[in-house]
Design a protein around this motif. Structure first.
Motif, PDB file in Angstrom:
ATOM      1  N   LEU A 132       0.829  -1.202   0.000  1.00 39.99           N
ATOM      2  CA  LEU A 132       0.000   0.000   0.000  1.00 39.99           C
ATOM      3  C   LEU A 132       0.868   1.260   0.000  1.00 39.99           C
ATOM      4  O   LEU A 132       0.534   2.268  -0.630  1.00 39.99           O
ATOM      5  N   ALA A 133       1.992   1.193   0.689  1.00 45.75           N
ATOM      6  CA  ALA A 133       2.882   2.345   0.773  1.00 45.75           C
ATOM      7  C   ALA A 133       3.532   2.681  -0.566  1.00 45.75           C
ATOM      8  O   ALA A 133       4.013   3.799  -0.763  1.00 45.75           O
ATOM      9  N   ASN A 177      -3.744   7.890   1.892  1.00 47.69           N
ATOM     10  CA  ASN A 177      -2.867   9.045   2.057  1.00 47.69           C
ATOM     11  C   ASN A 177      -3.667  10.328   2.260  1.00 47.69           C
ATOM     12  O   ASN A 177      -3.360  11.133   3.150  1.00 47.69           O
ATOM     13  N   SER A 178      -4.716  10.523   1.446  1.00 44.25           N
ATOM     14  CA  SER A 178      -5.504  11.752   1.567  1.00 44.25           C
ATOM     15  C   SER A 178      -6.282  11.793   2.874  1.00 44.25           C
ATOM     16  O   SER A 178      -6.512  12.871   3.435  1.00 44.25           O
ATOM     17  N   ASP A 192       2.925  15.108  10.624  1.00 41.61           N
ATOM     18  CA  ASP A 192       4.133  14.582   9.980  1.00 41.61           C
ATOM     19  C   ASP A 192       3.871  13.228   9.329  1.00 41.61           C
ATOM     20  O   ASP A 192       4.659  12.284   9.464  1.00 41.61           O
ATOM     21  N   TYR A 193       2.740  13.120   8.656  1.00 38.56           N
ATOM     22  CA  TYR A 193       2.367  11.854   8.003  1.00 38.56           C
ATOM     23  C   TYR A 193       3.349  11.529   6.878  1.00 38.56           C
ATOM     24  O   TYR A 193       3.619  12.358   6.008  1.00 38.56           O
ATOM     25  N   ALA A 194       3.914  10.328   6.906  1.00 40.87           N
ATOM     26  CA  ALA A 194       4.913   9.928   5.910  1.00 40.87           C
ATOM     27  C   ALA A 194       4.496   8.659   5.185  1.00 40.87           C
ATOM     28  O   ALA A 194       5.344   7.930   4.673  1.00 40.87           O
ATOM     29  N   GLY A 195       3.214   8.365   5.149  1.00 43.77           N
ATOM     30  CA  GLY A 195       2.734   7.172   4.482  1.00 43.77           C
ATOM     31  C   GLY A 195       2.146   6.185   5.472  1.00 43.77           C
ATOM     32  O   GLY A 195       2.406   6.251   6.688  1.00 43.77           O
ATOM     33  N   PRO A 196       1.317   5.250   4.996  1.00 38.26           N
ATOM     34  CA  PRO A 196       0.670   4.276   5.890  1.00 38.26           C
ATOM     35  C   PRO A 196       1.678   3.334   6.526  1.00 38.26           C
ATOM     36  O   PRO A 196       2.616   2.878   5.873  1.00 38.26           O
ATOM     37  N   THR A 197       1.479   3.074   7.797  1.00 38.61           N
ATOM     38  CA  THR A 197       2.305   2.105   8.532  1.00 38.61           C
ATOM     39  C   THR A 197       1.409   1.026   9.110  1.00 38.61           C
ATOM     40  O   THR A 197       0.187   1.206   9.226  1.00 38.61           O
ATOM     41  N   TYR A 198       2.024  -0.081   9.490  1.00 35.68           N
ATOM     42  CA  TYR A 198       1.254  -1.200  10.034  1.00 35.68           C
ATOM     43  C   TYR A 198       0.501  -0.788  11.298  1.00 35.68           C
ATOM     44  O   TYR A 198      -0.692  -1.063  11.440  1.00 35.68           O
TER      45      TYR A 198
END
Length: 407
Positions: free
Chosen positions: A300-301, A308-309, A317-323
């Motif tokens: 997904l990343a 993301n939106s 400081d969102y840098a992409g989806p994490t687990y």
């Protein structure tokens, strides 16, 4: 509220009720304001949507308000009174969608964002409330809903049961369209009078026992506290704002709720609000699987997505989806038919009137015939004894006469 509580959960619930009551009182000016202030918009929580493998979007959902859960959204919920949502989301008129095959691939699949729990107050649990109901019935989340947790794939398999009960004289059930029947009896109590009036005004599609029970409960609160809480405002018992409970009246409402549940009042409500004669019951088979996997998050990343939106709005400081982020905030929900077939339960009289008369006649013949047969040998015995006694008397009399002549 100055009461002391044994458990923190009780305090949180009371505080949450106080906040919601104040908000409801302030939102009398319009539905649109309520939409934006009482929870997430659908565009803020809907990550992905599929129905029978075909993508769906905001246009397939309709909004309704619930006191406990705020903004709620119905899939396949066509409602002409929800013009405010048509304006907000530019909904288009469409026919209800039909599912023709069983299995989760042919049902509704949703990925939903429940929000960052650290940014939410007055709650002690996260997730979603899901209701599966017939389109013609008023959705009641407290009675009909189930909780869906975040960080899980929830599979909800549906099977349907149609129940058709016999009315009087067999039961006191009420037909869904009872108020419109030409031969319908007059409502026997205030609750039924109000429910029938709501049906006649097209505010309710048909009789629902749970709706009637809520009316009965509301009337109990009116008698105790001289007001109706905003949680029951959808009943539309009163039109004046002063008829709804202020924040200062919540202690009275809470005490009345305890009294209602622990007394015979709730039993009286069930006696005044009979069960429905016709009922479509959805049986839910619910199970869970772990969601998401770490591999899914890694893939997904690598791509641009609605995650993301959505997450960028709520995460600093969102840098992409994490687990960990998906595990705490998202749910995957599958709603589908386990089988297209359904079960019909129909009540029928054990005996019709004709069968009853025939059976009674048969038993009368049986028992009366048996009695006559038993009486014949007795009569025969009596007659035989009479004849024997008569012959014996005549014989003795003849012997006596002969002896007299010889002397």
């Amino acid at each position: 509220m100055n009461k002391s509580y044994l458990y923190l959960r009780q305090y949180v619930e009371s505080l949450d009720d106080l906040v919601k009551n104040s908000l409801e009182s302030d939102l009398e000016q319009g539905v649109k304001t309520r939409l934006y202030l009482e929870g997430f918009l659908l565009s803020q929580i809907l990550v992905s949507c599929e129905f029978q493998g075909v993508p769906c979007n905001l246009n397939d959902f309709f909004w309704f308000h619930d006191y406990e859960y705020g903004n709620c959204f119905r899939f396949n919920g066509i409602d002409e009174d929800q013009s405010i949502e048509n304006e907000t989301y530019n909904y288009t008129s469409q026919q209800p969608r039909l599912s023709t095959k069983p299995g989760y691939e042919n049902g509704l699949r949703l990925e939903l964002f429940s929000g960052n729990e650290l940014q939410q107050q007055f709650i002690y649990k996260t997730g979603f409330r899901v209701i599966v109901h017939n389109q013609s019935r008023l959705p009641l989340p407290d009675e009909d809903g189930i909780d869906v947790p975040a960080g899980k794939e929830t599979n909800i398999g549906i099977s349907r049961t149609f129940i058709r009960r016999l009315d009087k004289p067999y039961t006191n059930c009420i037909h869904s369209n009872q108020s419109s029947r030409s031969n319908a009896a007059e409502p026997s109590n205030e609750m039924l009078k109000f429910v029938y009036a709501q049906i006649a005004a097209n505010k309710l599609a048909g009789y629902q026992q749970n709706y009637c029970l809520k009316v009965c409960y509301a009337m109990f609160l009116v008698a105790k506290c001289q007001c109706v809480p905003y949680s029951l405002k959808f009943l539309d018992l009163f039109n004046e704002k002063r008829s709804y409970c202020s924040s200062e009246s919540l202690d009275c409402v809470e005490s009345a709720e305890i009294e209602f549940s622990s007394s015979n009042s709730i039993v009286d409500c069930y006696s005044q609000c009979p069960i429905e004669c016709e009922l479509l019951k959805y049986n839910l088979d619910v199970n869970w699987a772990d969601y998401p996997t770490r591999w899914y998050v890694q893939e997904l990343a690598k791509q641009e997505s609605r995650y993301n939106s959505i997450f960028d709005t709520y995460e600093k400081d969102y840098a992409g989806p994490t687990y960990d982020l998906l595990k705490q905030t998202t749910s995957l929900i599958n709603v589908y038919y386990k089988a297209i077939r359904y079960t019909v339960l129909t009540e029928q009289p054990a005996f019709s009137f004709d069968s009853l008369v025939a059976n009674v006649g048969s038993y009368l013949v049986l028992f009366s015939g048996g009695a006559l047969l038993s009486f014949v040998p007795l009569v025969e015995l009596i007659v035989s004894l009479f004849i024997a006694v008569r012959i014996s008397f005549l014989f003795n009399n003849k012997v006596y006469n002969n002896n007299s002549q010889q002397q």
